[in-house]
Design an enzyme around this catalytic site. Sequence first.
Site, mmCIF file in Angstrom:
data_model
loop_
_atom_site.group_PDB
_atom_site.id
_atom_site.type_symbol
_atom_site.label_atom_id
_atom_site.label_comp_id
_atom_site.label_asym_id
_atom_site.label_seq_id
_atom_site.Cartn_x
_atom_site.Cartn_y
_atom_site.Cartn_z
ATOM 1 N N HIS A 72 0.844 -1.198 0.000
ATOM 2 C CA HIS A 72 0.000 0.000 0.000
ATOM 3 C C HIS A 72 0.874 1.240 0.000
ATOM 4 C CE1 HIS A 72 0.824 -0.533 4.267
ATOM 5 N NE2 HIS A 72 0.218 0.598 4.595
ATOM 6 N N HIS A 88 1.258 3.846 2.013
ATOM 7 C CA HIS A 88 1.757 4.577 3.177
ATOM 8 C C HIS A 88 3.282 4.550 3.062
ATOM 9 C CE1 HIS A 88 -2.142 4.033 5.738
ATOM 10 N NE2 HIS A 88 -2.154 5.152 5.019
ATOM 11 N N ASP A 112 5.839 4.304 4.862
ATOM 12 C CA ASP A 112 6.740 3.327 5.513
ATOM 13 C C ASP A 112 6.799 2.007 4.747
ATOM 14 O OD1 ASP A 112 4.001 3.217 6.499
ATOM 15 O OD2 ASP A 112 4.646 1.763 8.020
ATOM 16 N N HIS A 113 6.000 1.892 3.676
ATOM 17 C CA HIS A 113 6.027 0.656 2.879
ATOM 18 C C HIS A 113 6.586 0.859 1.476
ATOM 19 C CE1 HIS A 113 3.765 -1.817 5.811
ATOM 20 N NE2 HIS A 113 3.508 -0.596 6.241
ATOM 21 N N HIS A 156 -7.412 -1.579 5.714
ATOM 22 C CA HIS A 156 -6.447 -0.620 6.266
ATOM 23 C C HIS A 156 -6.781 0.843 5.958
ATOM 24 C CE1 HIS A 156 -2.781 0.634 8.062
ATOM 25 N NE2 HIS A 156 -2.182 0.978 6.941
ATOM 26 N N ASP A 193 -0.197 -4.058 6.716
ATOM 27 C CA ASP A 193 -1.014 -3.289 7.659
ATOM 28 C C ASP A 193 -2.501 -3.598 7.492
ATOM 29 O OD1 ASP A 193 1.477 -2.246 7.925
ATOM 30 O OD2 ASP A 193 0.886 -0.147 7.710
ATOM 31 N N HIS A 229 5.979 -5.058 12.416
ATOM 32 C CA HIS A 229 5.387 -3.725 12.264
ATOM 33 C C HIS A 229 5.118 -3.124 13.641
ATOM 34 C CE1 HIS A 229 2.618 -0.520 10.747
ATOM 35 N NE2 HIS A 229 3.361 -0.623 9.660
HETATM 36 ZN ZN LIG Z 1 2.911 0.580 7.959
HETATM 37 ZN ZN LIG Z 2 -0.184 1.543 6.526
#
Ligand SMILES: [Zn+2]
Ligand SMILES: [Zn+2]
Length: 325
Positions: free
Chosen positions: A84, A86, A88-89, A164, A234, A292
């Site tokens: 996804h 976000h 951090d990914h 999510h 997530d 995570h």
């Molecule tokens: Zn994340």
């Molecule tokens: Zn996320």
Amino acid sequence: MESWTKASNPNVDLPVADKPSAVPFAVTILGSGSASPALDRHQTAQLVTYGNDHFLIDCGEGTQYRLIEQRARPSRLKYIFISHLHGDHYFGLMPLLSSLNMGGRTEDLFLFGPHGLDEIITTTFRISNGKFFFPLHFQAISAEKPALLLDLPGLTVESIPLDHGIACTGFLFREKPPKPKLLREKLPDNVPVAVLKTLKEGHDALDETGHTLYAANEYTTPGPAPRSYAYCSDTRYNERIIDQIQGVDLLYHEATFRDDNGQRASEVYHCTARQAALLAQKADVGQLLIGHFSSRYKSFDEFLTEAQDEFTATELAIEGQSFAI
Ligand SMILES: [Zn+2]
Ligand SMILES: [Zn+2]
């Protein structure tokens, strides 16, 4: 159910499941932190290796350095899956692509991710006047229902729709049933190659009249049981995925919070360690890996305690560790 063991590095001592004929199949944790930065933790990324194929799942900030640390050459990557959008990914993706480009890559690279990721990449490279020197194939993933993303000779990869708040999917790696093993010692020396090929495919070898010359079940033994790995990025606690991940050998599931933040976990579309373990138990998986972790927690021990309350075969997704599937 296949058992799995820890190995230090997929490229150094090949982690092989307990049956010697199995193709090496492993996952290395490159990062298992969540969005807020914390010292000595890294954002989500995993390297899956199956035989000679290298797959990257998610690509948090700094992932290319984590690959180098693990002595896994980024140039060996052929498939990248982004769960996804976000940061951090995927904030490590642009630098990784840029380095591959500068490194003179010419081989195809296959990228799977949410709608819009292609636009982000195109814009980034267009504005800086960058040009790709290798073919980058992008396939958008819908988070509505599971889909087959990749069908290779040895395994398939499917998407797992998650809950999510924005479009988010996990990834299910399923090994195809390995071919049966030929019992050569039981066969005469002069058996034609065509017969051997037929038996290796698991079929009986017949004569011109249709009579069985060599029965597959007599001259072969079944190959090792096919293995599977599910990566659940997530997500809120979501029982809708249970059918799809039922009985996988190894499940990675996010566990951002502990019980003390159970209410908050749901509000911000995440899970607790206990919820991840409950899913693992309901889906009857072989082993669970949790990760995570929110940076608010200074140690991981209680994540493990809470998860093991529900599902004993749980381990922490410690960065730098590899797990053979
Ligand atoms: Zn994340
Ligand atoms: Zn996320």
